[in-house]
Design a protein around this motif. Structure first.
Motif, PDB file in Angstrom:
ATOM      1  N   PHE A 188       0.838  -1.199   0.000  1.00 20.97           N
ATOM      2  CA  PHE A 188       0.000   0.000   0.000  1.00 20.97           C
ATOM      3  C   PHE A 188       0.875   1.251   0.000  1.00 20.97           C
ATOM      4  CE2 PHE A 188      -2.637   3.232   2.095  1.00 20.97           C
ATOM      5  CZ  PHE A 188      -3.739   3.183   1.262  1.00 20.97           C
ATOM      6  N   ILE A 189       0.610   2.127  -0.962  1.00 18.90           N
ATOM      7  CA  ILE A 189       1.422   3.337  -1.077  1.00 18.90           C
ATOM      8  C   ILE A 189       0.599   4.565  -0.709  1.00 18.90           C
ATOM      9  CG2 ILE A 189       2.642   4.822  -2.714  1.00 18.90           C
ATOM     10  CD1 ILE A 189       3.172   2.174  -4.303  1.00 18.90           C
ATOM     11  N   CYS A 190       1.205   5.448   0.054  1.00 14.15           N
ATOM     12  CA  CYS A 190       0.491   6.644   0.505  1.00 14.15           C
ATOM     13  C   CYS A 190       1.491   7.760   0.783  1.00 14.15           C
ATOM     14  CB  CYS A 190      -0.272   6.304   1.781  1.00 14.15           C
ATOM     15  SG  CYS A 190      -1.107   7.695   2.516  1.00 14.15           S
ATOM     16  N   THR A 191       1.135   8.984   0.392  1.00  9.16           N
ATOM     17  CA  THR A 191       1.943  10.137   0.757  1.00  9.16           C
ATOM     18  C   THR A 191       2.212  10.064   2.253  1.00  9.16           C
ATOM     19  OG1 THR A 191       0.795  11.402  -0.930  1.00  9.16           O
ATOM     20  CG2 THR A 191       2.029  12.655   0.703  1.00  9.16           C
ATOM     21  N   PRO A 192       3.487  10.030   2.660  1.00 10.37           N
ATOM     22  CA  PRO A 192       3.758   9.719   4.075  1.00 10.37           C
ATOM     23  C   PRO A 192       3.282  10.779   5.062  1.00 10.37           C
ATOM     24  CG  PRO A 192       5.811   9.921   2.807  1.00 10.37           C
ATOM     25  CD  PRO A 192       4.704  10.081   1.839  1.00 10.37           C
ATOM     26  N   GLU A 193       3.251  12.038   4.634  1.00  7.71           N
ATOM     27  CA  GLU A 193       2.864  13.059   5.605  1.00  7.71           C
ATOM     28  C   GLU A 193       1.765  13.950   5.029  1.00  7.71           C
ATOM     29  OE1 GLU A 193       6.096  14.244   7.901  1.00  7.71           O
ATOM     30  OE2 GLU A 193       5.143  16.059   8.666  1.00  7.71           O
ATOM     31  N   ILE A 194       0.708  14.115   5.792  1.00  2.00           N
ATOM     32  CA  ILE A 194      -0.440  14.881   5.336  1.00  2.00           C
ATOM     33  C   ILE A 194      -0.748  15.944   6.380  1.00  2.00           C
ATOM     34  CG2 ILE A 194      -2.846  14.715   4.583  1.00  2.00           C
ATOM     35  CD1 ILE A 194      -2.185  11.518   4.705  1.00  2.00           C
ATOM     36  N   VAL A 195      -0.832  17.204   5.948  1.00  2.00           N
ATOM     37  CA  VAL A 195      -1.238  18.254   6.869  1.00  2.00           C
ATOM     38  C   VAL A 195      -2.639  18.699   6.465  1.00  2.00           C
ATOM     39  CG1 VAL A 195      -0.599  20.435   7.947  1.00  2.00           C
ATOM     40  CG2 VAL A 195       1.170  18.983   6.936  1.00  2.00           C
ATOM     41  N   LEU A 196      -3.550  18.762   7.446  1.00  2.00           N
ATOM     42  CA  LEU A 196      -4.943  19.107   7.189  1.00  2.00           C
ATOM     43  C   LEU A 196      -5.304  20.407   7.876  1.00  2.00           C
ATOM     44  CD1 LEU A 196      -6.640  15.874   8.594  1.00  2.00           C
ATOM     45  CD2 LEU A 196      -5.609  16.162   6.342  1.00  2.00           C
ATOM     46  N   GLY A 197      -6.338  21.066   7.364  1.00  2.00           N
ATOM     47  CA  GLY A 197      -6.931  22.157   8.119  1.00  2.00           C
ATOM     48  C   GLY A 197      -6.862  23.487   7.406  1.00  2.00           C
ATOM     49  N   ASN A 198      -7.879  24.305   7.681  1.00  2.00           N
ATOM     50  CA  ASN A 198      -7.956  25.642   7.090  1.00  2.00           C
ATOM     51  C   ASN A 198      -6.781  26.474   7.605  1.00  2.00           C
ATOM     52  OD1 ASN A 198      -8.977  27.705   5.584  1.00  2.00           O
ATOM     53  ND2 ASN A 198     -10.619  28.234   7.028  1.00  2.00           N
ATOM     54  N   GLY A 199      -6.031  27.050   6.690  1.00  2.00           N
ATOM     55  CA  GLY A 199      -4.872  27.842   7.077  1.00  2.00           C
ATOM     56  C   GLY A 199      -3.593  27.038   7.197  1.00  2.00           C
ATOM     57  N   SER A 200      -3.653  25.768   6.844  1.00  2.00           N
ATOM     58  CA  SER A 200      -2.481  24.915   7.064  1.00  2.00           C
ATOM     59  C   SER A 200      -1.318  25.235   6.128  1.00  2.00           C
ATOM     60  CB  SER A 200      -2.856  23.431   6.975  1.00  2.00           C
ATOM     61  OG  SER A 200      -3.500  23.145   5.759  1.00  2.00           O
ATOM     62  N   LEU A 201      -1.563  26.075   5.104  1.00  2.63           N
ATOM     63  CA  LEU A 201      -0.441  26.528   4.259  1.00  2.63           C
ATOM     64  C   LEU A 201       0.642  27.179   5.117  1.00  2.63           C
ATOM     65  CD1 LEU A 201       0.854  27.079   1.477  1.00  2.63           C
ATOM     66  CD2 LEU A 201      -0.447  29.204   1.373  1.00  2.63           C
ATOM     67  N   SER A 202       0.220  27.749   6.244  1.00  4.60           N
ATOM     68  CA  SER A 202       1.184  28.422   7.121  1.00  4.60           C
ATOM     69  C   SER A 202       2.230  27.471   7.703  1.00  4.60           C
ATOM     70  CB  SER A 202       0.446  29.125   8.265  1.00  4.60           C
ATOM     71  OG  SER A 202      -0.180  28.150   9.080  1.00  4.60           O
ATOM     72  N   SER A 203       2.027  26.170   7.535  1.00  2.00           N
ATOM     73  CA  SER A 203       3.020  25.216   8.047  1.00  2.00           C
ATOM     74  C   SER A 203       4.103  24.910   7.013  1.00  2.00           C
ATOM     75  CB  SER A 203       2.333  23.913   8.460  1.00  2.00           C
ATOM     76  OG  SER A 203       1.865  23.239   7.308  1.00  2.00           O
ATOM     77  N   LEU A 204       4.005  25.520   5.814  1.00  2.00           N
ATOM     78  CA  LEU A 204       4.933  25.173   4.730  1.00  2.00           C
ATOM     79  C   LEU A 204       6.401  25.374   5.120  1.00  2.00           C
ATOM     80  CD1 LEU A 204       5.461  24.304   1.789  1.00  2.00           C
ATOM     81  CD2 LEU A 204       5.150  26.699   1.100  1.00  2.00           C
ATOM     82  N   GLY A 205       6.697  26.536   5.722  1.00  5.34           N
ATOM     83  CA  GLY A 205       8.078  26.812   6.102  1.00  5.34           C
ATOM     84  C   GLY A 205       8.647  25.750   7.031  1.00  5.34           C
ATOM     85  N   GLU A 206       7.852  25.433   8.044  1.00  7.87           N
ATOM     86  CA  GLU A 206       8.234  24.389   9.009  1.00  7.87           C
ATOM     87  C   GLU A 206       8.505  23.051   8.338  1.00  7.87           C
ATOM     88  OE1 GLU A 206       5.448  23.169  12.351  1.00  7.87           O
ATOM     89  OE2 GLU A 206       5.284  25.367  12.266  1.00  7.87           O
ATOM     90  N   LYS A 207       7.601  22.675   7.432  1.00  9.30           N
ATOM     91  CA  LYS A 207       7.742  21.382   6.746  1.00  9.30           C
ATOM     92  C   LYS A 207       9.019  21.362   5.913  1.00  9.30           C
ATOM     93  CE  LYS A 207       4.425  19.465   8.515  1.00  9.30           C
ATOM     94  NZ  LYS A 207       4.730  18.456   9.528  1.00  9.30           N
ATOM     95  N   ILE A 208       9.306  22.471   5.217  1.00  7.34           N
ATOM     96  CA  ILE A 208      10.514  22.538   4.391  1.00  7.34           C
ATOM     97  C   ILE A 208      11.746  22.326   5.264  1.00  7.34           C
ATOM     98  CG2 ILE A 208      11.961  24.133   3.049  1.00  7.34           C
ATOM     99  CD1 ILE A 208       9.366  25.207   1.811  1.00  7.34           C
ATOM    100  N   LYS A 209      11.724  22.968   6.419  1.00 10.71           N
ATOM    101  CA  LYS A 209      12.817  22.794   7.376  1.00 10.71           C
ATOM    102  C   LYS A 209      12.950  21.332   7.776  1.00 10.71           C
ATOM    103  CE  LYS A 209      14.316  26.121  10.781  1.00 10.71           C
ATOM    104  NZ  LYS A 209      13.831  27.030  11.847  1.00 10.71           N
ATOM    105  N   LYS A 210      11.824  20.700   8.043  1.00  9.17           N
ATOM    106  CA  LYS A 210      11.829  19.293   8.453  1.00  9.17           C
ATOM    107  C   LYS A 210      12.498  18.412   7.409  1.00  9.17           C
ATOM    108  CE  LYS A 210       9.485  15.557   9.282  1.00  9.17           C
ATOM    109  NZ  LYS A 210       8.397  14.604   9.134  1.00  9.17           N
ATOM    110  N   PHE A 211      12.308  18.778   6.135  1.00  9.09           N
ATOM    111  CA  PHE A 211      12.940  18.000   5.060  1.00  9.09           C
ATOM    112  C   PHE A 211      14.330  18.554   4.714  1.00  9.09           C
ATOM    113  CE2 PHE A 211       8.419  16.893   4.401  1.00  9.09           C
ATOM    114  CZ  PHE A 211       8.530  15.512   4.399  1.00  9.09           C
TER     115      PHE A 211
END
Lengths: 378, 378
Positions: free
Chosen positions: B8-31
């Motif tokens: 079974f294949i699935c995008t490993p990390e999913i961020v949900l929720g209104n306004g969740s674009l604001s987590s983009l910077g954090e996620k980039i850092k994580k990677f």
């Protein structure tokens, strides 16, 4: 709507189909196993021959440990772990119900870590990864083929405790319906309802989301449709297959959204009175749902409508569920299980200690609430 | 029942929720990204400010590439790839519909490989992994945030071809419904039906199984319920959320069970006449289902009953589907798209070349069958 980050967890490799146990040797090879420690139920002698055949075919040496009893203790887990170490096994396989699979999962980490089962009961207490684990459920089921938990009774304290560790996730599950046809009516019923509990509890869990709900709903549907069939026609391979699928999906729901209060309330019945995990869950399920009905009205009515195939409110779904369980001869009252009524407060204290499922529960239960539920179920 | 091994294949990390674009910077850092190449639609100027804000906050440098047009060509993909290399970006982010996300996915592998888009169109032709990819869909949608495909038109040959590679699977998807509320009615409808096609096609695919069916069914249900709502009330955040979830799940269905004949028949309409992918799929869907109705009777009736909420045979479900599409002002006939009738044979030849979806199809279609479907749809 809050922001939430979600990682979906799933057993990475799944083998399906009647007769798929024959792929065990190949799979062990794929995981670079050379000597396998097979944990299985004593009763499965035909299966044992099948296992030997597939291992011999791939020239994999083995040690078969078939001393598994229902509801294993920490002592039995430690015994198996010591043996596997002495036998220098580098991969494990659990074939059976939750007891065999849980023991196999524990053995996997006991091979590579120095401690005992007791040292690792709790959350993420295992220091090092174990050897690879292949799970072959012969009940449908406990979901142990997908979960990160292995449960053992501490005999002295008369409590049950799970090793919960990311190192317990199985690498591979083989879902072979042929292995489940000989399961007697009783265990077919209570393991099936146990799986249904995983499905419905993960569905109503606070931690559920659109993804886990998809999985839990399908699990409920498969179990609701097929459990009465396998109960009455044990040899129906298609229905047995669907039950394995339902139980597997219910396990995925459990892993990703958790279980809820039913599991907290049922745990101490196992520790204190040796009640089988599935029986306890099955018996308590309708009473717990009833006690939190205002929080889960919409979900119950939606899923009730879907799985019964007719418009169904939350109350009438619980009613249908009771009828469903009655058809499977699930005991309806705690009093039928020879549990003394004056121990209810003690049981409730035990339930309060199973904290994580209570935290996931859509309604916050106090000890008084829990006592009331046991009393209604008595 | 055959034996089958399934991963079974699935995008490993999913961020949900209104306004969740604001987590983009954090996620980039994580990677561990330090300089991000952001591919986005020119029209999304508000979103661009949001993106800058979250990147500035985490002190991540960026190059924003917003020259994306609908249905990108190999030339435009190569242009973006060259730029990203020159700009020394070590992570990419695609924000938009399929065109932006597909371009971002291609850029990811063009940064680390020496060739051009044309060199990698086909199956598993990409030699080396790319840089990490974070996807932010603003339509619901193409499913590109979960798939391993990036589609580009070869202008000279007037054909569409996908880069299909395990290195294109996104590492993270951010599902922010707020980004989809400004999508106009037309694209809301045809991208929504595109997602519905992924769901229903993966559901009826020969490669489907109990697990993918759970996902595809939920996707159909979410889209059927919420697409009419967002079409008529674009600002409904809950329904927009559900559409993103439905489209995501449909993408997971697609990744794990494949799409079928609808996609083969729709592809050449894009290559030859520039018909948007979603429009082509939407228009053809009921005609293709009708042409294979005897193979999918049970599945259509089961899912029809589930999603329409009333007993529904296969024929009447296709009828309901046509009404559903009419309500979304999806064109009903190829003749409305100014496609010359005398090109049908040429289109059918193009469709036959899109072989994998045809192999997954529950019914084997000959070129003559396909011509007949186009004629009925004309």
């Amino acid at each position: 709507m809050e922001m939430e980050t979600f990682k979906f967890i799933c057993t990475p490799e799944i083998v399906l189909g009647n007769g798929s146990l024959s792929s065990l040797g190949e799979k062990i090879k794929k995981f670079h196993g050379t000597r396998v420690f097979v944990v299985m139920d004593k009763t499965l002698s035909d299966v044992k021959n099948e296992v030997k055949k597939t291992l011999d075919k791939e020239k994999i040496s083995y040690f078969i440990y078939d001393e598994i009893v229902s509801e294993p203790t920490t002592d039995s887990g430690n015994h198996a772990g010591r043996l596997a170490k002495e036998e220098k096994c580098d991969i494990v396989c659990g074939i059976g119900g939750g007891s065999s699979m849980d023991t196999a999962k524990a053995v996997s980490i006991l091979i590579t870590n120095d401690g005992k089962v007791e040292d690792y009961q709790g959350m993420e207490k295992v220091p090092k990864p174990g050897v690879p684990k292949i799970m072959v459920p012969t009940t449908a089921g406990t979901g142990s083929e997908v979960t990160f938990t292995a449960v053992f009774i501490r005999e002295k304290e008369k409590t049950k405790g799970g090793i919960n560790s990311k190192y317990l996730y199985p690498e591979c599950a083989i879902l072979d319906p042929g292995l489940t046809v000989s399961l007697p009516q009783g265990p077919t019923a209570f393991t099936g309802i146990d799986a249904f509990c995983h499905a419905i509890e993960s569905y109503i869990s606070k931690k559920s989301n659109f993804f886990t709900e998809a999985i839990s709903e399908k699990a409920m549907e498969l179990i609701w449709e097929n459990l009465p069939i396998v109960y009455n026609k044990p040899g129906d391979i298609k229905a047995r297959s669907n039950m394995l699928y339902g139980s597997f999906l219910a396990g995925i729901g459990l892993v990703n959204a958790g279980v809820t209060a039913v599991h907290s309330l049922s745990y101490p019945l196992g520790g204190l009175f040796g009640i089988a995990h599935g029986t306890g869950n099955a018996l308590l399920l309708p009473y717990v749902l009833k006690a939190e009905i205002s929080e889960i009205k919409n979900k119950l009515s939606k899923t009730g409508t879907k799985i019964t195939g007719r418009k169904c409110g939350a109350e009438s779904f619980i009613h249908e569920l009771k009828k469903f369980e009655k058809g499977l001869k699930i005991p309806e009252k705690l009093s039928e299980l020879s549990i003394p009524q004056n121990t209810i407060e003690q049981i409730a204290e035990g339930a309060m200690k199973i904290a994580v499922p209570l935290e996931n529960n859509p309604r916050t239960f106090t000890k008084q609430d829990i006592i009331k539920i046991y009393q209604k179920a008595y």
